[in-house]
Design a protein around this motif. Structure first.
Motif, PDB file in Angstrom:
ATOM      1  N   ASP A 176      40.996  36.385  23.387  1.00 58.45           N
ATOM      2  CA  ASP A 176      40.021  35.644  24.191  1.00 58.45           C
ATOM      3  C   ASP A 176      40.672  35.044  25.432  1.00 58.45           C
ATOM      4  OD1 ASP A 176      37.919  36.206  22.472  1.00 58.45           O
ATOM      5  OD2 ASP A 176      38.141  34.355  21.323  1.00 58.45           O
ATOM      6  N   ALA A 177      41.876  34.504  25.254  1.00 54.63           N
ATOM      7  CA  ALA A 177      42.592  33.918  26.395  1.00 54.63           C
ATOM      8  C   ALA A 177      42.950  34.983  27.430  1.00 54.63           C
ATOM      9  CB  ALA A 177      43.856  33.211  25.907  1.00 54.63           C
ATOM     10  N   LEU A 178      43.290  36.167  26.950  1.00 57.01           N
ATOM     11  CA  LEU A 178      43.624  37.280  27.835  1.00 57.01           C
ATOM     12  C   LEU A 178      42.416  37.669  28.681  1.00 57.01           C
ATOM     13  CD1 LEU A 178      45.678  39.506  28.605  1.00 57.01           C
ATOM     14  CD2 LEU A 178      44.804  40.841  26.684  1.00 57.01           C
ATOM     15  N   ILE A 179      41.266  37.773  28.043  1.00 62.19           N
ATOM     16  CA  ILE A 179      40.039  38.128  28.762  1.00 62.19           C
ATOM     17  C   ILE A 179      39.691  37.054  29.792  1.00 62.19           C
ATOM     18  CG2 ILE A 179      37.559  38.546  28.514  1.00 62.19           C
ATOM     19  CD1 ILE A 179      39.283  40.796  27.403  1.00 62.19           C
ATOM     20  N   GLU A 180      39.752  35.780  29.371  1.00 58.46           N
ATOM     21  CA  GLU A 180      39.431  34.680  30.297  1.00 58.46           C
ATOM     22  C   GLU A 180      40.388  34.670  31.481  1.00 58.46           C
ATOM     23  OE1 GLU A 180      36.786  32.779  30.305  1.00 58.46           O
ATOM     24  OE2 GLU A 180      36.084  33.821  28.510  1.00 58.46           O
ATOM     25  N   GLY A 181      41.668  34.950  31.213  1.00 57.58           N
ATOM     26  CA  GLY A 181      42.667  34.988  32.278  1.00 57.58           C
ATOM     27  C   GLY A 181      42.389  36.092  33.290  1.00 57.58           C
ATOM     28  N   GLN A 182      41.960  37.256  32.787  1.00 60.94           N
ATOM     29  CA  GLN A 182      41.652  38.373  33.680  1.00 60.94           C
ATOM     30  C   GLN A 182      40.428  38.055  34.536  1.00 60.94           C
ATOM     31  OE1 GLN A 182      44.773  40.207  33.204  1.00 60.94           O
ATOM     32  NE2 GLN A 182      43.327  41.755  33.839  1.00 60.94           N
ATOM     33  N   ILE A 183      39.426  37.400  33.924  1.00 59.64           N
ATOM     34  CA  ILE A 183      38.214  37.038  34.659  1.00 59.64           C
ATOM     35  C   ILE A 183      38.566  36.020  35.748  1.00 59.64           C
ATOM     36  CG2 ILE A 183      35.988  35.833  34.495  1.00 59.64           C
ATOM     37  CD1 ILE A 183      35.704  37.091  31.687  1.00 59.64           C
ATOM     38  N   ALA A 184      39.401  35.035  35.394  1.00 62.14           N
ATOM     39  CA  ALA A 184      39.811  34.018  36.371  1.00 62.14           C
ATOM     40  C   ALA A 184      40.574  34.654  37.527  1.00 62.14           C
ATOM     41  CB  ALA A 184      40.665  32.946  35.687  1.00 62.14           C
ATOM     42  N   ALA A 185      41.418  35.655  37.195  1.00 61.91           N
ATOM     43  CA  ALA A 185      42.229  36.300  38.231  1.00 61.91           C
ATOM     44  C   ALA A 185      41.362  37.090  39.217  1.00 61.91           C
ATOM     45  CB  ALA A 185      43.259  37.218  37.588  1.00 61.91           C
ATOM     46  N   MET A 186      40.311  37.714  38.712  1.00 61.38           N
ATOM     47  CA  MET A 186      39.467  38.514  39.606  1.00 61.38           C
ATOM     48  C   MET A 186      38.431  37.657  40.336  1.00 61.38           C
ATOM     49  SD  MET A 186      36.728  40.636  37.229  1.00 61.38           S
ATOM     50  CE  MET A 186      37.974  41.503  36.309  1.00 61.38           C
ATOM     51  N   GLY A 187      38.179  36.455  39.788  1.00 61.31           N
ATOM     52  CA  GLY A 187      37.185  35.577  40.396  1.00 61.31           C
ATOM     53  C   GLY A 187      35.818  35.784  39.752  1.00 61.31           C
ATOM     54  N   GLU A 188      35.119  34.685  39.551  1.00 59.03           N
ATOM     55  CA  GLU A 188      33.831  34.740  38.857  1.00 59.03           C
ATOM     56  C   GLU A 188      32.830  35.642  39.580  1.00 59.03           C
ATOM     57  OE1 GLU A 188      31.357  33.573  35.640  1.00 59.03           O
ATOM     58  OE2 GLU A 188      33.490  33.213  35.994  1.00 59.03           O
ATOM     59  N   GLU A 189      32.835  35.582  40.907  1.00 51.76           N
ATOM     60  CA  GLU A 189      31.863  36.371  41.674  1.00 51.76           C
ATOM     61  C   GLU A 189      32.092  37.865  41.466  1.00 51.76           C
ATOM     62  OE1 GLU A 189      30.610  37.063  46.322  1.00 51.76           O
ATOM     63  OE2 GLU A 189      31.489  35.137  45.755  1.00 51.76           O
ATOM     64  N   THR A 190      33.354  38.282  41.547  1.00 51.42           N
ATOM     65  CA  THR A 190      33.680  39.695  41.346  1.00 51.42           C
ATOM     66  C   THR A 190      33.342  40.127  39.926  1.00 51.42           C
ATOM     67  OG1 THR A 190      35.479  39.539  42.943  1.00 51.42           O
ATOM     68  CG2 THR A 190      35.540  41.407  41.436  1.00 51.42           C
ATOM     69  N   PHE A 191      33.666  39.275  38.952  1.00 48.12           N
ATOM     70  CA  PHE A 191      33.376  39.589  37.549  1.00 48.12           C
ATOM     71  C   PHE A 191      31.876  39.802  37.343  1.00 48.12           C
ATOM     72  CE2 PHE A 191      31.930  37.856  33.433  1.00 48.12           C
ATOM     73  CZ  PHE A 191      32.423  38.857  32.607  1.00 48.12           C
ATOM     74  N   LEU A 192      31.076  38.872  37.858  1.00 45.99           N
ATOM     75  CA  LEU A 192      29.627  38.971  37.667  1.00 45.99           C
ATOM     76  C   LEU A 192      29.066  40.208  38.375  1.00 45.99           C
ATOM     77  CD1 LEU A 192      28.580  35.228  38.052  1.00 45.99           C
ATOM     78  CD2 LEU A 192      28.581  36.600  35.962  1.00 45.99           C
ATOM     79  N   ARG A 193      29.626  40.524  39.544  1.00 44.96           N
ATOM     80  CA  ARG A 193      29.148  41.699  40.282  1.00 44.96           C
ATOM     81  C   ARG A 193      29.460  42.994  39.526  1.00 44.96           C
ATOM     82  NH1 ARG A 193      31.387  40.619  44.761  1.00 44.96           N
ATOM     83  NH2 ARG A 193      33.205  41.973  44.657  1.00 44.96           N
ATOM     84  N   ASN A 194      30.669  43.051  38.944  1.00 47.48           N
ATOM     85  CA  ASN A 194      31.088  44.298  38.291  1.00 47.48           C
ATOM     86  C   ASN A 194      30.737  44.372  36.806  1.00 47.48           C
ATOM     87  OD1 ASN A 194      32.240  45.170  40.673  1.00 47.48           O
ATOM     88  ND2 ASN A 194      34.204  44.226  40.220  1.00 47.48           N
ATOM     89  N   HIS A 195      30.663  43.214  36.159  1.00 48.83           N
ATOM     90  CA  HIS A 195      30.509  43.221  34.700  1.00 48.83           C
ATOM     91  C   HIS A 195      29.336  42.385  34.192  1.00 48.83           C
ATOM     92  CE1 HIS A 195      34.533  45.045  34.378  1.00 48.83           C
ATOM     93  NE2 HIS A 195      34.871  44.213  35.342  1.00 48.83           N
ATOM     94  N   GLY A 196      28.773  41.548  35.041  1.00 41.24           N
ATOM     95  CA  GLY A 196      27.762  40.610  34.590  1.00 41.24           C
ATOM     96  C   GLY A 196      26.555  41.258  33.947  1.00 41.24           C
TER      97      GLY A 196
END
Length: 200
Positions: A176-196
């Motif tokens: 879970d920490a690994l996933i959260e770290g990757q999301i933080a690294a890419m930025g919430e906006e990018t995450f939501l655009r690509n994976h949301g």
């Protein structure tokens, strides 16, 4: 210039996950056969599973010359965790049943099938599969089909069945920490655009 890595979890030292990795014993022995292409993947969940389980072994390769020897563990009954029409659904074993040596291929579905093709002993093992499973917590990869899990999630789900009422949820803490770290690294906006749009 590459960042220094933790020699144990193979994460950058600034994002080391070792403090979150548990030390769990299990009656079931877990043998993870990892395709080489997975070793350098940022989301290498098989390594986290092997580090968190005392009775686990992680082997990397395509052709495993020592596979027959690994499968002949005294006191264990080997089986392959892999879906298919012939796979039996994992159920809670009787206390008198021989513990399982759970063999888990790690890689994309295509790479996992290649491991079976290149290792006939592996393909010949009795197969087991999970029953209905929930949605994967692996929010950074598109699942090829409903019910598809990451390697560490599949191992946890299997152990939860085989060793009930013991729980292996602690294995998912570093995941879970690994996933959260990757999301933080890419930025919430990018995450939501690509994976949301994949979220339930």
């Amino acid at each position: 210039m590459s960042r220094p890595l933790c020699p144990r979890c193979q994460r950058p030292l600034t994002h080391c996950l070792c403090a979150l990795i548990p030390d769990i014993d299990s009656r079931t022995r877990v043998l993870i056969l990892q395709h080489p292409s997975e070793t350098t993947h940022a989301l290498n969940t098989a390594r986290l599973a092997a580090l968190g389980l005392r009775n686990a072994q992680l082997c990397v390769g395509e052709v495993f010359d020592d596979l027959a020897q690994w499968l002949e563990q005294p006191g264990y009954r080997p089986c392959l965790l892999f879906p298919g029409d012939e796979a039996q659904v994992l159920t809670v074993p009787a206390k008198t049943d021989t513990p399982l040596l759970l063999v888990v291929p790690d890689g994309t579905w295509r790479k996992a099938r290649k491991l079976l093709h290149l290792n006939p002993i592996l393909a010949a093992l009795p197969r087991v599969r999970l029953s209905a499973v929930g949605a994967s917590r692996y929010r950074l990869r598109k699942a090829p089909e409903a019910g598809a899990l990451s390697t560490i999630e599949a191992i946890v789900e299997a152990l939860q069945v085989l060793e009930a009422p013991s729980t292996f949820e602690a294995l998912l803490r570093p995941f879970d920490a690994l996933i959260e770290g990757q999301i933080a690294a890419m930025g919430e906006e990018t995450f939501l655009r690509n994976h949301g749009h994949r979220q339930a």
